[in-house]
Motif scaffolding. Sequence first.
Motif, mmCIF file in Angstrom:
data_model
loop_
_atom_site.group_PDB
_atom_site.id
_atom_site.type_symbol
_atom_site.label_atom_id
_atom_site.label_comp_id
_atom_site.label_asym_id
_atom_site.label_seq_id
_atom_site.Cartn_x
_atom_site.Cartn_y
_atom_site.Cartn_z
ATOM 1 N N TRP A 1 9.509 77.142 19.525
ATOM 2 C CA TRP A 1 8.075 77.212 19.266
ATOM 3 C C TRP A 1 7.789 78.028 18.009
ATOM 4 C CZ3 TRP A 1 4.260 80.705 18.423
ATOM 5 C CH2 TRP A 1 2.943 80.248 18.529
ATOM 6 N N ALA A 2 8.391 79.197 17.897
ATOM 7 C CA ALA A 2 8.116 80.079 16.758
ATOM 8 C C ALA A 2 8.544 79.439 15.443
ATOM 9 C CB ALA A 2 8.829 81.419 16.953
ATOM 10 N N GLU A 3 9.694 78.793 15.438
ATOM 11 C CA GLU A 3 10.173 78.155 14.218
ATOM 12 C C GLU A 3 9.249 77.010 13.818
ATOM 13 O OE1 GLU A 3 14.502 76.799 12.403
ATOM 14 O OE2 GLU A 3 14.126 76.562 14.544
ATOM 15 N N SER A 4 8.838 76.198 14.787
ATOM 16 C CA SER A 4 7.929 75.090 14.496
ATOM 17 C C SER A 4 6.577 75.598 13.997
ATOM 18 C CB SER A 4 7.727 74.236 15.750
ATOM 19 O OG SER A 4 8.931 73.664 16.187
ATOM 20 N N TYR A 5 6.066 76.629 14.644
ATOM 21 C CA TYR A 5 4.757 77.169 14.270
ATOM 22 C C TYR A 5 4.785 77.769 12.867
ATOM 23 C CZ TYR A 5 0.244 79.532 14.785
ATOM 24 O OH TYR A 5 -1.058 79.958 14.608
ATOM 25 N N PHE A 6 5.898 78.373 12.491
ATOM 26 C CA PHE A 6 6.012 78.900 11.134
ATOM 27 C C PHE A 6 5.774 77.793 10.107
ATOM 28 C CE2 PHE A 6 8.709 79.117 7.368
ATOM 29 C CZ PHE A 6 8.195 80.245 6.746
ATOM 30 N N GLY B 1 20.625 90.314 14.965
ATOM 31 C CA GLY B 1 21.910 89.749 14.575
ATOM 32 C C GLY B 1 22.177 88.366 15.114
ATOM 33 N N SER B 2 21.345 87.875 16.046
ATOM 34 C CA SER B 2 21.543 86.530 16.577
ATOM 35 C C SER B 2 21.117 85.501 15.544
ATOM 36 C CB SER B 2 20.741 86.341 17.868
ATOM 37 O OG SER B 2 19.344 86.349 17.596
ATOM 38 N N PHE B 3 21.528 84.264 15.750
ATOM 39 C CA PHE B 3 21.153 83.207 14.824
ATOM 40 C C PHE B 3 19.636 83.069 14.760
ATOM 41 C CE2 PHE B 3 19.976 78.768 14.064
ATOM 42 C CZ PHE B 3 20.546 78.578 12.816
ATOM 43 N N ALA B 4 18.977 83.019 15.926
ATOM 44 C CA ALA B 4 17.524 82.854 15.954
ATOM 45 C C ALA B 4 16.825 84.022 15.260
ATOM 46 C CB ALA B 4 17.045 82.727 17.398
ATOM 47 N N TRP B 5 17.293 85.231 15.464
ATOM 48 C CA TRP B 5 16.730 86.407 14.795
ATOM 49 C C TRP B 5 16.872 86.273 13.292
ATOM 50 C CZ3 TRP B 5 18.806 90.193 11.621
ATOM 51 C CH2 TRP B 5 18.066 91.370 11.462
ATOM 52 N N GLY B 6 18.021 85.796 12.832
ATOM 53 C CA GLY B 6 18.250 85.650 11.402
ATOM 54 C C GLY B 6 17.310 84.645 10.764
ATOM 55 N N VAL B 7 16.983 83.569 11.491
ATOM 56 C CA VAL B 7 16.068 82.566 10.944
ATOM 57 C C VAL B 7 14.696 83.178 10.698
ATOM 58 C CG1 VAL B 7 14.814 80.438 11.475
ATOM 59 C CG2 VAL B 7 17.268 80.574 11.902
ATOM 60 N N LEU B 8 14.165 83.884 11.688
ATOM 61 C CA LEU B 8 12.840 84.478 11.528
ATOM 62 C C LEU B 8 12.859 85.666 10.580
ATOM 63 C CD1 LEU B 8 12.218 82.614 13.944
ATOM 64 C CD2 LEU B 8 10.821 84.454 14.886
ATOM 65 N N GLU C 1 3.417 88.539 5.361
ATOM 66 C CA GLU C 1 3.089 89.774 6.085
ATOM 67 C C GLU C 1 3.018 89.521 7.584
ATOM 68 O OE1 GLU C 1 -0.476 93.166 6.273
ATOM 69 O OE2 GLU C 1 -0.479 91.622 4.705
ATOM 70 N N GLU C 2 2.419 88.382 7.966
ATOM 71 C CA GLU C 2 2.275 88.081 9.392
ATOM 72 C C GLU C 2 3.616 87.897 10.078
ATOM 73 O OE1 GLU C 2 0.749 84.524 12.371
ATOM 74 O OE2 GLU C 2 -0.078 84.610 10.341
ATOM 75 N N THR C 3 4.571 87.315 9.378
ATOM 76 C CA THR C 3 5.858 87.014 9.996
ATOM 77 C C THR C 3 6.886 88.114 9.795
ATOM 78 O OG1 THR C 3 6.487 85.753 8.013
ATOM 79 C CG2 THR C 3 5.530 84.520 9.850
ATOM 80 N N ASP D 1 15.249 86.521 8.139
ATOM 81 C CA ASP D 1 15.777 86.316 6.783
ATOM 82 C C ASP D 1 15.390 84.972 6.177
ATOM 83 O OD1 ASP D 1 17.130 88.807 6.868
ATOM 84 O OD2 ASP D 1 18.789 87.890 7.963
ATOM 85 N N ARG D 2 15.611 83.882 6.932
ATOM 86 C CA ARG D 2 15.441 82.556 6.348
ATOM 87 C C ARG D 2 13.985 82.251 6.013
ATOM 88 N NH1 ARG D 2 18.013 77.469 9.404
ATOM 89 N NH2 ARG D 2 19.883 78.759 9.064
ATOM 90 N N HIS D 3 13.072 82.566 6.912
ATOM 91 C CA HIS D 3 11.675 82.233 6.660
ATOM 92 C C HIS D 3 11.078 82.994 5.480
ATOM 93 C CE1 HIS D 3 10.928 80.395 10.926
ATOM 94 N NE2 HIS D 3 11.740 79.673 10.174
ATOM 95 N N PRO D 4 11.283 84.302 5.364
ATOM 96 C CA PRO D 4 10.774 84.980 4.156
ATOM 97 C C PRO D 4 11.384 84.422 2.871
ATOM 98 C CG PRO D 4 11.279 86.586 5.858
ATOM 99 C CD PRO D 4 11.800 85.272 6.348
ATOM 100 N N ALA D 5 12.671 84.107 2.902
ATOM 101 C CA ALA D 5 13.315 83.544 1.713
ATOM 102 C C ALA D 5 12.729 82.179 1.372
ATOM 103 C CB ALA D 5 14.822 83.435 1.935
ATOM 104 N N LEU D 6 12.384 81.395 2.398
ATOM 105 C CA LEU D 6 11.806 80.082 2.149
ATOM 106 C C LEU D 6 10.425 80.201 1.509
ATOM 107 C CD1 LEU D 6 11.833 77.016 2.397
ATOM 108 C CD2 LEU D 6 10.945 77.276 4.728
#
Length: 389
Positions: free
Chosen positions: A91-96, A14-21, A51-53, A23-28
């Motif tokens: 780091w995780a967001e950049s690596y994605f 439910g945190s912002f960072a959790w939502g990015v990884l 699948e990896e993410t 929800d946002r990344h799969p949608a992107l």
Amino acid sequence: MTQSAPVVISNVAGSFAWGVLHDRHPALIERVRRATPYPSVQQRALDALLEETAEGSVILPLPDSEPGADQWQDWGKGYFGGRWVDAPFLWAESYFYRKLLAALGYFTPGPWQGIDPFAPFKNAELAGPTVDAELTALDQLPQLPPEERNRTLLHASLWGNRADLGFALSAGDTGLGDRVTGLVADDSAALWAALSATRPGKVCLVADNAGPELLPDLVLADHLLHTDRAASVALHLKPYPYYVSDATTTDTLACLHRLATAPGYASDIGERLRRALTTGRLTLHAHPFSCAPLPYADMPADLHDDFATATLTIMKGDLNYRRLVGDQHWPATTPFADATSYFPGPVTTLRTLKSDVITGLAPQTVRALEAAGPGWRTNGTHALVQVSS
């Protein structure tokens, strides 16, 4: 820095960072897939990245054949083999995004090398009718009193794609509405004072997003040059596509073309900027560190020296803010100057709030914001101008 704070990670549901990884990344990934007809090799690679993410999955290293794989191995020590949500969020967001480019063959010799996967989004925004209206509104700039012109162009750059320049030009102080009340910190006076305190020198402008957000940054750069507040502007861009809409040299040239071919005063601005490029008053920089998963406290020596020679460095946007103060859960009242004490020269940040990290707020401001609900940190309705000398 005089103190530290916990690094932001993404494992709190439910945190912002959790939502990015989550929800946002799969949608992107799906958005990129729909925007460009990538062939089967890239389609399968996108499936593998999806699948990896996915939730609970572990982080895999880049193939050895990918440029910079050794560097990412070093940056990712202790993270590979662990869950994405347990790595530092920055780091995780950049690596994605680096893995997304690898999946699409961005760096691989062949027909898809160098193809920006985000170009369809950037181009559509830059060609849109909203931009037409914004450029037409620039016709009013020469008639504005100097202080109002300063304020208008600063707010346009500050609010990025929420900046309705036409509204700001016609509204004056009182009509700026939520763009004034939405400022949680405002060191605008200190910004202009810093630019007037010495002879005009170099201003480093570290860009954020392309398209409609880069246009007001370029207009601000022209204003600093045209009013002799800066002898030169060094525009720092990304060396390759990054974080969906981050600005590259290609994006900058597209914006300059949009300005120069527009009717009215926008064309004057565009021509001045094009001339500034040819004479060296406007220079473009694309340092590799701009795409590193690290805070600016870890910047290399050559970038440190570049910022050290600037009269003022202006950091645009949310990601640059996170990198500037560290992507950490600072108490909101932590002085901005403390969080940026390592920086080699005066620094300003123009930021619309779109993530949890925040420093430099007055206690009464924090109390009022928290009383109104937690969304103020991430929903883009608030912004700040902060200066540290």
